[in-house]
Write a protein that holds these residues in place. Structure first.
Motif, PDB file in Angstrom:
ATOM      1  N   VAL A  13      10.746   2.500 -11.049  1.00  0.00           N
ATOM      2  CA  VAL A  13      11.555   3.685 -11.340  1.00  0.00           C
ATOM      3  C   VAL A  13      12.376   3.417 -12.599  1.00  0.00           C
ATOM      4  O   VAL A  13      13.054   2.397 -12.706  1.00  0.00           O
ATOM      5  CB  VAL A  13      12.495   4.031 -10.161  1.00  0.00           C
ATOM      6  N   THR A  14      12.306   4.347 -13.559  1.00  0.00           N
ATOM      7  CA  THR A  14      13.073   4.221 -14.795  1.00  0.00           C
ATOM      8  C   THR A  14      13.730   5.552 -15.130  1.00  0.00           C
ATOM      9  O   THR A  14      13.401   6.594 -14.569  1.00  0.00           O
ATOM     10  CB  THR A  14      12.158   3.812 -15.972  1.00  0.00           C
ATOM     11  N   HIS A  15      14.661   5.481 -16.082  1.00  0.00           N
ATOM     12  CA  HIS A  15      15.304   6.698 -16.565  1.00  0.00           C
ATOM     13  C   HIS A  15      15.362   6.636 -18.080  1.00  0.00           C
ATOM     14  O   HIS A  15      15.760   5.623 -18.661  1.00  0.00           O
ATOM     15  CB  HIS A  15      16.717   6.840 -15.991  1.00  0.00           C
ATOM     16  N   GLY A  16      14.927   7.715 -18.722  1.00  0.00           N
ATOM     17  CA  GLY A  16      14.927   7.756 -20.182  1.00  0.00           C
ATOM     18  C   GLY A  16      15.017   9.177 -20.691  1.00  0.00           C
ATOM     19  O   GLY A  16      15.561  10.058 -20.014  1.00  0.00           O
ATOM     20  N   GLU A  17      14.454   9.393 -21.858  1.00  0.00           N
ATOM     21  CA  GLU A  17      14.542  10.712 -22.489  1.00  0.00           C
ATOM     22  C   GLU A  17      13.897  11.805 -21.637  1.00  0.00           C
ATOM     23  O   GLU A  17      14.294  12.969 -21.707  1.00  0.00           O
ATOM     24  CB  GLU A  17      13.883  10.669 -23.870  1.00  0.00           C
ATOM     25  N   GLN A  18      12.909  11.453 -20.856  1.00  0.00           N
ATOM     26  CA  GLN A  18      12.226  12.435 -20.017  1.00  0.00           C
ATOM     27  C   GLN A  18      12.783  12.480 -18.594  1.00  0.00           C
ATOM     28  O   GLN A  18      12.184  13.059 -17.702  1.00  0.00           O
ATOM     29  CB  GLN A  18      10.716  12.147 -19.988  1.00  0.00           C
ATOM     30  N   ASN A  27       0.807   6.624 -20.250  1.00  0.00           N
ATOM     31  CA  ASN A  27       1.946   6.879 -19.368  1.00  0.00           C
ATOM     32  C   ASN A  27       3.235   6.641 -20.163  1.00  0.00           C
ATOM     33  O   ASN A  27       3.544   5.508 -20.529  1.00  0.00           O
ATOM     34  CB  ASN A  27       1.883   5.934 -18.163  1.00  0.00           C
ATOM     35  N   PRO A  28       4.028   7.672 -20.431  1.00  0.00           N
ATOM     36  CA  PRO A  28       5.209   7.504 -21.285  1.00  0.00           C
ATOM     37  C   PRO A  28       6.304   6.638 -20.670  1.00  0.00           C
ATOM     38  O   PRO A  28       7.268   6.296 -21.354  1.00  0.00           O
ATOM     39  CB  PRO A  28       5.701   8.943 -21.493  1.00  0.00           C
ATOM     40  N   GLN A  29       6.144   6.260 -19.421  1.00  0.00           N
ATOM     41  CA  GLN A  29       7.203   5.477 -18.777  1.00  0.00           C
ATOM     42  C   GLN A  29       7.418   4.131 -19.446  1.00  0.00           C
ATOM     43  O   GLN A  29       8.523   3.593 -19.414  1.00  0.00           O
ATOM     44  CB  GLN A  29       6.887   5.283 -17.286  1.00  0.00           C
ATOM     45  N   TRP A  30       6.375   3.580 -20.068  1.00  0.00           N
ATOM     46  CA  TRP A  30       6.554   2.273 -20.696  1.00  0.00           C
ATOM     47  C   TRP A  30       7.584   2.317 -21.813  1.00  0.00           C
ATOM     48  O   TRP A  30       8.216   1.297 -22.133  1.00  0.00           O
ATOM     49  CB  TRP A  30       5.212   1.727 -21.205  1.00  0.00           C
ATOM     50  N   LYS A  31       7.801   3.501 -22.387  1.00  0.00           N
ATOM     51  CA  LYS A  31       8.798   3.620 -23.451  1.00  0.00           C
ATOM     52  C   LYS A  31      10.216   3.441 -22.908  1.00  0.00           C
ATOM     53  O   LYS A  31      11.106   2.964 -23.618  1.00  0.00           O
ATOM     54  CB  LYS A  31       8.656   4.965 -24.151  1.00  0.00           C
ATOM     55  N   ASP A  32      10.437   3.818 -21.642  1.00  0.00           N
ATOM     56  CA  ASP A  32      11.735   3.560 -21.015  1.00  0.00           C
ATOM     57  C   ASP A  32      11.981   2.063 -20.924  1.00  0.00           C
ATOM     58  O   ASP A  32      13.104   1.583 -21.133  1.00  0.00           O
ATOM     59  CB  ASP A  32      11.779   4.160 -19.602  1.00  0.00           C
ATOM     60  N   LEU A  33      10.926   1.307 -20.597  1.00  0.00           N
ATOM     61  CA  LEU A  33      11.060  -0.149 -20.522  1.00  0.00           C
ATOM     62  C   LEU A  33      11.304  -0.734 -21.908  1.00  0.00           C
ATOM     63  O   LEU A  33      12.124  -1.640 -22.077  1.00  0.00           O
ATOM     64  CB  LEU A  33       9.792  -0.754 -19.923  1.00  0.00           C
ATOM     65  N   GLN A  34      10.607  -0.203 -22.887  1.00  0.00           N
ATOM     66  CA  GLN A  34      10.754  -0.691 -24.259  1.00  0.00           C
ATOM     67  C   GLN A  34      12.170  -0.497 -24.777  1.00  0.00           C
ATOM     68  O   GLN A  34      12.670  -1.301 -25.567  1.00  0.00           O
ATOM     69  CB  GLN A  34       9.752   0.027 -25.171  1.00  0.00           C
ATOM     70  N   ASN A  35      12.833   0.553 -24.309  1.00  0.00           N
ATOM     71  CA  ASN A  35      14.193   0.838 -24.758  1.00  0.00           C
ATOM     72  C   ASN A  35      15.222  -0.121 -24.170  1.00  0.00           C
ATOM     73  O   ASN A  35      16.389  -0.092 -24.559  1.00  0.00           O
ATOM     74  CB  ASN A  35      14.571   2.275 -24.391  1.00  0.00           C
TER      75      ASN A  35
END
Length: 207
Positions: free
Chosen positions: A28-33, A62-70
């Motif tokens: 579970v992540t939280h980001g721009e989306q 899967n755009p979720q990896w960008k939350d991890l990258q941030n």
């Protein structure tokens, strides 16, 4: 996770065993989306006296990896067995009737910030380790090297790997510890008599 002290798992080895015993975790992540969640298999690399590091991968689509990258904090949920607890299991029901349904379960939450990677060699090592783990009990285990190398190379280009050092762990083992001994025994016996495999697992955990 709401976690009264009577339910909390404090032992690191027990927390890690729950992680290792969970075949499919929830990231579970939280980001721009906003909030995002993915169900994925993970590897745990234990560390002496520390929580260890989780390894996994996501589809590059899967755009979720960008939350991890941030570098934002992520939550990984490892859900164990669970079972509905009927008030009918409690001997105290016949005494005073002051009982309600509840749910027994085991769960571990891991928190940390991840490093993402796309290096082909590192990804190959990761997917090979994941495959070997889940093929281990098969009579003729499939290996990544069984597939054509160029095909695997293409598949690796379509994923993003991550390493998530666990910064904090929270474990909960809710097994009717807040009930009288007779009620605990009643729940254990009721779940053991159930035809449901999850109920039977919970009954075993309560012994």
């Amino acid at each position: 996770m709401y976690n009264p002290s009577s339910f909390a798992i404090e032992d690191l080895s027990e927390l890690q065993q729950q992680i290792l015993g969970t075949r499919l975790a929830m990231l579970v992540t939280h980001g721009e989306q906003g909030l995002q969640a993915s169900h994925i298999p993970l590897l745990l690399e234990p560390a002496d006296g520390a929580n260890g590091t989780l390894y996994g991968h996501l589809a590059k689509a899967n755009p979720q990896w960008k939350d991890l990258q941030n570098g934002d904090e992520a939550l990984v949920i490892f859900a164990g067995a669970d079972a509905y607890v009927s008030p009918a299991f409690y001997p105290s029901k016949a005494e005073h009737g002051k009982v309600v349904p509840t749910w027994n379960y085991v769960a571990v939450h891991a928190y940390g910030s991840a490093e993402v990677f796309t290096d082909a060699e590192r990804l190959h090592t990761l997917v090979s380790a994941l495959t070997d783990r889940h093929e281990a009990n098969r009579a003729e285990p499939w290996k990544v090297t069984d597939a054509p190398a160029d095909y695997i190379d293409g598949m690796l280009r379509a994923i993003v790997g991550f390493a998530l050092p666990i910064e904090r762990l929270q474990g909960k083992r809710k097994l009717s510890q807040n009930r009288a001994a007779a009620d605990v025994a009643g729940v254990r016996e009721g779940l053991a008599a159930s035809p449901d495999a999850q109920d039977q697992i919970l009954a075993q955990l309560m012994r």
